[in-house]
Design a protein around this motif. Structure first.
Motif, PDB file in Angstrom:
ATOM      1  N   LYS A 104     -34.715  45.706  -3.839  1.00 45.02           N
ATOM      2  CA  LYS A 104     -34.693  44.368  -3.242  1.00 45.02           C
ATOM      3  C   LYS A 104     -34.111  44.403  -1.831  1.00 45.02           C
ATOM      4  O   LYS A 104     -33.091  45.032  -1.597  1.00 45.02           O
ATOM      5  N   VAL A 155     -44.584  41.958  -2.647  1.00 46.52           N
ATOM      6  CA  VAL A 155     -43.430  41.077  -2.481  1.00 46.52           C
ATOM      7  C   VAL A 155     -43.687  39.730  -3.156  1.00 46.52           C
ATOM      8  O   VAL A 155     -42.816  39.152  -3.799  1.00 46.52           O
ATOM      9  N   ALA A 156     -44.947  39.245  -3.040  1.00 45.01           N
ATOM     10  CA  ALA A 156     -45.284  37.961  -3.651  1.00 45.01           C
ATOM     11  C   ALA A 156     -45.139  38.030  -5.165  1.00 45.01           C
ATOM     12  O   ALA A 156     -44.586  37.127  -5.791  1.00 45.01           O
ATOM     13  N   ASP A 181     -43.265  40.048  -6.874  1.00 47.72           N
ATOM     14  CA  ASP A 181     -41.837  40.139  -7.193  1.00 47.72           C
ATOM     15  C   ASP A 181     -41.174  38.775  -7.094  1.00 47.72           C
ATOM     16  O   ASP A 181     -40.392  38.368  -7.951  1.00 47.72           O
ATOM     17  N   ARG A 182     -41.532  38.045  -6.043  1.00 49.58           N
ATOM     18  CA  ARG A 182     -40.956  36.719  -5.810  1.00 49.58           C
ATOM     19  C   ARG A 182     -41.332  35.766  -6.954  1.00 49.58           C
ATOM     20  O   ARG A 182     -40.521  34.993  -7.429  1.00 49.58           O
ATOM     21  N   ALA A 207     -39.403  36.523 -10.007  1.00 52.99           N
ATOM     22  CA  ALA A 207     -38.012  36.077  -9.822  1.00 52.99           C
ATOM     23  C   ALA A 207     -37.928  34.567 -10.010  1.00 52.99           C
ATOM     24  O   ALA A 207     -36.994  34.044 -10.607  1.00 52.99           O
ATOM     25  N   LYS A 208     -38.962  33.860  -9.501  1.00 50.07           N
ATOM     26  CA  LYS A 208     -38.972  32.411  -9.590  1.00 50.07           C
ATOM     27  C   LYS A 208     -39.085  31.976 -11.049  1.00 50.07           C
ATOM     28  O   LYS A 208     -38.434  31.034 -11.484  1.00 50.07           O
TER      29      LYS A 208
END
Lengths: 333, 502
Positions: free
Chosen positions: A257, A304-305, A307-308, A311-312
């Motif tokens: 991260k 990254v999207a 992963d995001r 996470a969301k």
């Protein structure tokens, strides 16, 4: 079942990129018969060696929630110093040791600036990027300097039947994994990235560790510089331009991260492989050289999207739990 | 037990702390014996945290002495003397495992080879000692607040195991987690660890403590054996000053309903409904973390919520601070330094910011802010903001003057509804009085005002009606005639949910 998979992934953050490597490799094997040859694999490994080694260093830096934009410039400076010294003195040992020492020093300077002046690492290393590259050009007078043919050993030679860059990668990989997982330095680096406030409150040697990770980043960049120089055959002005992007992309693809705290060396190395795999794939399907960068950038964005998004999802799950707790609280009160 | 019970583990005499001439803690003294659990109580700002920081070595006292085992301590370094503190904000590393967190201060093995087996052992042993089951290999961020608290306590006790200071340890815990923590405190106390328990939940104090120290405005009001004091007495000591209502001339609420909130819910509060009339001052009381600020933020669309909000009888959709401004409503946040003021800009600009369109009527032909300086100067004079000139940067101002600037900025837009979150936090007495007078005058001129405050005397003084929130719910309502500080405090701090006063 799904939750156990999730929990495995949350603990072994390198798994997704390892899987992505396998899936993509399988895909390429179906598309192209050339892909599955030993020589193609070997050339891919050698190609990824330079970025993979740098990515190992970058992993340490990003784990502390830092970043080093100047790695490409350090790479260039080291190559220039090495080529110039070798040309002037003909002494391999002098050139070798000066180049590695200097790379470590430049990394250390980054670390000192970041800790000393508390400037964001992004800005600090953006500035040193410009400074280091400028210094290198000054040093060589912007000349291309060839290196002797025997230098090629470092880039293409073999030792015990293995290409030298691969051996170097394996050695640095093992050292990196050990350093991150079994030494105080590694644990402190994760701690600093996880919470700088807690690290200060717990009296951890924040400054020392931060400087150390940038120094490590510099040192491995020095090693990469020599491999690259050996493969290219001499100093050229384009060496190292944009390589920090590939390195950072490899680390991010590997599940580390940018906000710090967690990450793995394995993941970063797999990330570096993956980027080479993509290049290889594009090459095998005869894609236009101009779309390489577009594809690389898109892959990074997609990673990254994803992963995001996950996470969301986790965040909204936490809010859900919080809500339930609140209701539970009302019920029990 | 290492100590005999006749020597206090920790005693302090006349502890005093001043910051730039302002004394925040004045003469706190106590003797702490092994196994004692002492409740350090007082309202927000009474000096509890400063006292704590002096005891655990984070702050050096301006005056006073600290003794450990009867020996005078020249320089208190906390853990060196066996004193550790668990602060409200935990000093844990979310990404690291439980075991790593507990041992990070003193890692077994050498710098180049951590003995991971030993780390696991130490952590497991400590958790067993605390009697809590937590997976030592789990990351701390994956744990609930209660377990994180336990990990922090375990970590603290590894380094220093004589005196443990717990600062508001229950604010983020559920009822079950709270009870587990209390059982743990009992257990630690029977093992001879002395505990200082900081809280303003009096039920909790009675549940875990045997002694008490009451602080008010930085001075020690009383201390002693808890069993000798009824809760009501303790509450009176905390609140202290008698409130002089005589000088406040309230207007009667006149006109219609300015704000109605119906069934407002979010992650932090549930089913909140209330209304305010024009000319009315409504206080919302409650402890920190009761959800008051969150309600205010939800009304202004700063956090997602369900339910409805009516302004002057008209239902609002998709609220934002700007759309609320169009409806003549304004919100002064609790943390004015980070959420309200432009700290590095002059007073003049801070005053004109919300009504900036009034000053740029000249349009393109004549750039600049006609009349801005003039109007700002007038506001400064009217509000009694004590500054040398209006070009002073706002961060150079005192808390009281900053608050006045923020209040004046919004007054320039002539709002009909104010929601003020902790309007006098960190403000000195004189400025506090000024601000109260302004608020009352605003109401007299027909504005509806909602004040969220942890300062109960302030609410009792200024508001015409008080609502009480506790743990995300409205639990009571008091009309001015029925104001009773003790009742309100016990309602806000009680741990059962029987509504009162409605």
């Amino acid at each position: 079942m799904k939750s156990t998979l999730n929990s495995i992934i949350s603990k072994q953050k390198w798994l997704p990129i390892a899987l992505a490597n396998m899936v993509f490799a399988a895909l390429l094997a179906i598309v192209s018969p050339v892909f599955l040859t030993l020589s193609n694999f070997q050339s891919m490994l050698i190609q990824s060696g330079v970025t993979a080694i740098m990515a190992i260093g970058m992993t340490f830096i990003i784990i502390t929630a830092g970043i080093d934009i100047s790695m490409g410039a350090i790479l260039f400076f080291c190559s220039a110093l090495f080529a110039q010294l070798l040309q002037d003195t003909q002494s391999y040992w002098l050139a070798f040791s000066a180049a590695i020492a200097c790379a470590t020093l430049l990394g250390t300077i980054n670390g000192v600036l970041v800790t000393r002046f508390k400037i964001s690492p992004l800005i600090t290393t953006l500035a040193t990027y410009s400074i280091y590259r400028g210094m290198a050009i000054h040093l060589t007078g912007a000349q291309n300097i060839p290196v002797p043919r025997e230098m090629g050993f470092l880039g293409n030679g073999k030792l015990f039947g293995l290409p030298v860059p691969i051996i170097l990668l394996i050695v640095i990989f093992i050292l990196g994994v050990y350093l991150l997982n079994h030494t105080r330095l590694g644990l402190y680096a994760k701690a600093i990235g996880s919470s700088a406030r807690s690290a200060n409150e717990s009296n951890l040697p924040v400054t020392k560790v931060t400087v150390a990770v940038y120094a490590i980043g510099g040192m491995v960049t020095g090693i990469s510089a020599l491999i690259l120089l050996a493969r290219v055959g001499g100093l050229q002005s384009g060496i190292g331009i944009g390589i920090e992007f590939t390195v950072i992309a490899a680390v991010i693809l590997g599940g580390t991260k940018l906000t710090g705290g967690s990450g793995t060396i394995v993941g970063s190395v797999f990330g570096a492989f993956f980027l080479v795999l993509i290049d290889n794939g594009l090459n095998l399907v005869n894609a236009s050289p101009y779309i390489y960068d577009i594809v690389r950038g898109s892959v990074l964005l997609a990673a990254v999207a994803v992963d995001r998004l996950s996470a969301k999802r986790q965040e909204s799950r936490l809010i859900q739990i919080k809500k339930q707790r609140l209701e539970h609280n009302h019920a029990t009160n | 037990m290492l100590n005999d019970n006749n020597t206090p583990l920790l005693s302090f005499r006349g502890l005093t702390k001043s910051f730039s001439g302002k004394t925040v803690v004045n003469g706190v003294s106590f003797d702490l014996y092994p196994g004692q659990v002492v409740g350090l109580i007082g309202e927000n700002g009474a000096g509890k945290s400063t006292t704590k920081n002096m005891l655990c070595g984070l702050l050096e006292p301006t005056a006073g002495k600290i003794f450990v085992n009867g020996q005078l301590v020249e320089k208190n370094e906390g853990h060196v003397h066996g004193i550790s503190a668990v602060h409200q904000e935990l000093s844990l590393f979310g990404a690291l495992t439980v075991a790593e967190n507990m041992c990070i201060g003193q890692l077994p093995g050498s710098a180049t080879k951590i003995n991971w087996k030993k780390v696991e052992e130490i952590a497991q042993e400590q958790l067993d000692f605390l009697g809590i089951e937590i997976d030592t290999s789990a990351t701390v961020e994956s744990l609930g607040a209660g377990k994180q608290q336990i990990v922090e306590i375990g970590k603290a006790l590894l380094h220093a195991d004589k005196v443990l200071i717990l600062d508001e340890p229950t604010t983020s815990l559920t009822a079950v987690e709270r009870e587990k923590l209390f059982v743990l405190i009992d257990k630690l106390s029977t093992r001879g660890i002395a505990i200082i328990f900081i809280s303003h939940f009096l039920e909790e104090i009675y549940r875990v403590c045997d002694h008490y120290i009451v602080l008010r405005d930085g001075t020690q009001v009383d201390s002693g054996l808890l069993a000798n004091v009824p809760q009501r007495k303790l509450e009176e000591m905390m609140v202290g000053r008698t409130i002089d209502n005589a000088n406040v001339q309230h207007s009667q609420p006149h006109g219609g309903e300015a704000l109605r909130v119906e069934q407002l819910s979010s992650a932090d509060f549930k089913d909140v409904s209330f209304n305010v009339k024009q000319g009315e001052i409504l206080g919302i009381a409650g402890l920190m973390g009761a959800g008051r600020t969150e309600v205010a933020e939800a009304i202004f669309g700063l956090r997602p919520s369900t339910g409805s909000v009516y302004i002057n009888g008209v239902k609002t959709e998709n609220r934002t601070v700007d759309s609320m401004k169009q409806l003549s409503a304004c919100y002064l946040p609790e943390d004015r330094r980070t959420n309200g003021l432009f700290l590095n800009r002059p007073v003049r600009e801070n005053l004109s910011a919300a009504a900036i369109y009034r000053f740029i009527k000249q349009g393109i032909t004549k750039l600049g802010f006609a009349g801005e300086s003039h109007v700002s100067q007038k506001i400064v004079n009217d509000m009694g903001i004590a500054i040398p000139h209006i070009e002073v940067r706002v961060d150079a101002l005192s808390g009281g003057n900053q608050q006045k600037v923020l209040l004046s900025r919004w007054m320039a837009t002539e709002p009909k509804l104010f929601i003020l979150d902790e309007p006098t936090k960190g403000v000195d007495i004189g400025a506090k009085f000024d601000i109260h007078t302004k608020i009352i005058n605003l109401a007299k001129n027909g504005a509806a005002i909602v004040i969220v405050s942890s300062d109960l005397p302030e609410l009792l003084n200024v508001s015409q009606r008080i609502l009480v929130m506790r743990r995300g719910k409205m639990v009571g309502e008091f009309q001015r005639e029925a104001f009773d500080s003790v009742k309100i405090i016990s309602l806000a701090a009680s741990s059962n949910d029987k509504g009162e006063g409605r």
